[in-house]
Design a protein around this motif. Structure first.
Motif, short mmCIF file in Angstrom:
data_model
loop_
_atom_site.label_atom_id
_atom_site.label_comp_id
_atom_site.label_asym_id
_atom_site.label_seq_id
_atom_site.Cartn_x
_atom_site.Cartn_y
_atom_site.Cartn_z
N ARG A 183 1.70 -107.25 12.56
CA ARG A 183 0.81 -107.90 13.51
C ARG A 183 1.62 -108.85 14.41
N THR A 186 1.55 -113.70 15.21
CA THR A 186 1.09 -114.36 13.99
C THR A 186 2.25 -115.15 13.41
N ASN A 187 1.95 -116.16 12.67
CA ASN A 187 3.01 -116.98 12.09
C ASN A 187 3.81 -116.17 11.10
N LEU A 299 -6.82 -110.38 2.61
CA LEU A 299 -6.80 -111.40 3.65
C LEU A 299 -5.37 -111.67 4.13
N VAL A 300 -4.42 -111.73 3.18
CA VAL A 300 -3.02 -111.96 3.55
C VAL A 300 -2.48 -110.77 4.34
N LEU A 302 -4.19 -108.70 6.24
CA LEU A 302 -4.80 -108.70 7.58
C LEU A 302 -4.11 -109.70 8.51
N ALA A 303 -3.55 -110.77 7.93
CA ALA A 303 -2.81 -111.73 8.73
C ALA A 303 -1.39 -111.28 9.01
N SER A 304 -0.91 -110.28 8.26
CA SER A 304 0.48 -109.86 8.36
C SER A 304 0.67 -108.51 9.03
N THR A 307 -4.72 -104.24 11.68
CA THR A 307 -5.95 -103.92 10.96
C THR A 307 -6.03 -102.43 10.62
#
Length: 337
Positions: A183, A186-187, A299-300, A302-304, A307
């Motif tokens: 992604r 993102t951080n 959740l982790v 989806l942040a990394s 999708t």
């Protein structure tokens, strides 16, 4: 930050003294229930939870310590050099790397993301992601301890982990080879700083261990409380009736594993509570599916990762685990293993 770190260190010290007092002086009835502060069902839930907690906490501590050692002292570039170009050999090598990498599912996603960023093939990274939380001596030890009289569980868990990881990684190679699935905007999960002094690196490792202990511990405590409440309030007759169907029973345990989101170093102790309620292959589904895919990991991820990839990963892992566990159930029923 120093105040927060000191408070966390103090809490860990209090927790350790609390554990030691239980081990050496261990009368739960006298220690916790003097004056009948807790009664009835709440008392039963607490006693069951403390049993799960005290059995599992050593494995949680071992897991976070080894995870922190790897975080501080191991270079991803060093691991990358060991990944062959051939996809099958790359996946096999990645599974071997996972077997000597005792990192639980709570920490493996940022590690795999860094590996992919540094050039490790996606399929090899996914093999590590799915295998590392299960295929190591810490998880094997906890599973063996929880199921000492049932080798089909502690051996079957390792065998199914290898089969699922190999299958999922090769499917991902077919559909996503060469794709950028990370992604953007993102951080990033930063790599550990390399200090010049061993003392500083050791301090960093200790601080990382404390942080990870609190991270994984809160999920385990929540899952342990849910499992304890389930043992008290669950209608075992309904569960046994539902699990009598091998398909429903396996799906039920996979869903439970996903929602409880237990750490792989400790989930065997929760699964053992259902040992005489659901069949072996359903317990295997719980033990294999949960560490590979659960609520917090979703959740982790989806942040990394993108999708589309996460949804594909969820679908493939779910289908592969379900089918292989059903196949294992056939072999176990026929007494072939």
């Amino acid at each position: 930050m120093s105040v927060i770190s000191n408070m966390r260190s103090l809490l860990v010290t209090i927790l350790l003294f609390f554990m030691l007092s239980l081990f050496f002086f261990g009368d739960l009835e006298g220690f916790f229930f003097h004056g009948d502060i807790l009664e009835g069902e709440f008392k039963s839930i607490f006693v069951i939870f403390m049993g799960i907690f005290l059995e599992a906490i050593p494995f949680l501590l071992i897991g976070v310590i080894f995870s922190s050692i790897i975080h501080e002292y191991t270079s991803e570039d060093y691991i990358k050099r060991w990944i062959p170009k051939h996809p099958v050999m790359a996946v096999i090598t990645a599974i071997i790397v996972a077997a000597i990498t005792p990192v639980c599912e709570c920490a493996i996603i940022p590690v795999v993301r860094r590996l992919i960023q540094k050039g490790v093939p996606l399929h090899a990274g996914m093999a590590i992601l799915t295998a590392a939380p299960i295929l190591n001596f810490v998880v094997f030890g906890s599973t063996f301890f929880a199921f000492q009289n049932d080798p089909a569980i502690y051996i079957g868990r390792m065998a199914l982990c290898i089969a699922v990881s190999l299958t999922v990684a090769l499917i991902i190679y077919v559909f996503f080879s060469g794709s950028n699935i990370l992604r953007k905007h993102t951080n990033d999960f930063t790599a550990p700083a390399h200090h010049h002094h061993n003392y500083s690196r050791f301090n960093s490792m200790v601080n990382h261990s404390i942080d990870e202990f609190f991270l994984v511990g809160k999920y385990f405590i929540f899952g342990g409380l849910l499992a304890s409440a389930a043992q008290v309030y669950l209608n075992r007759g309904s569960l046994i009736e539902a699990s009598s169907d091998p398909v429903i029973g396996t799906a039920l345990m996979m869903g439970l594993a996903y929602l409880l989101s237990l750490c792989s170093e400790a989930d065997a102790f929760v699964a053992a509570a259902f040992q005489h309620v659901v069949p072996q292959h359903s317990i295997l589904a719980f033990l294999v599916f949960g560490p590979m895919l659960d609520l917090k990991n979703t959740l982790v991820m989806l942040a990394s990762f993108k999708t589309k990839f996460v949804l594909f990963f969820i679908l493939i892992v779910t289908v592969v685990v379900f089918l292989l566990c059903m196949l294992a159930g056939v072999f176990l029923k026929e007494g072939l293993v």
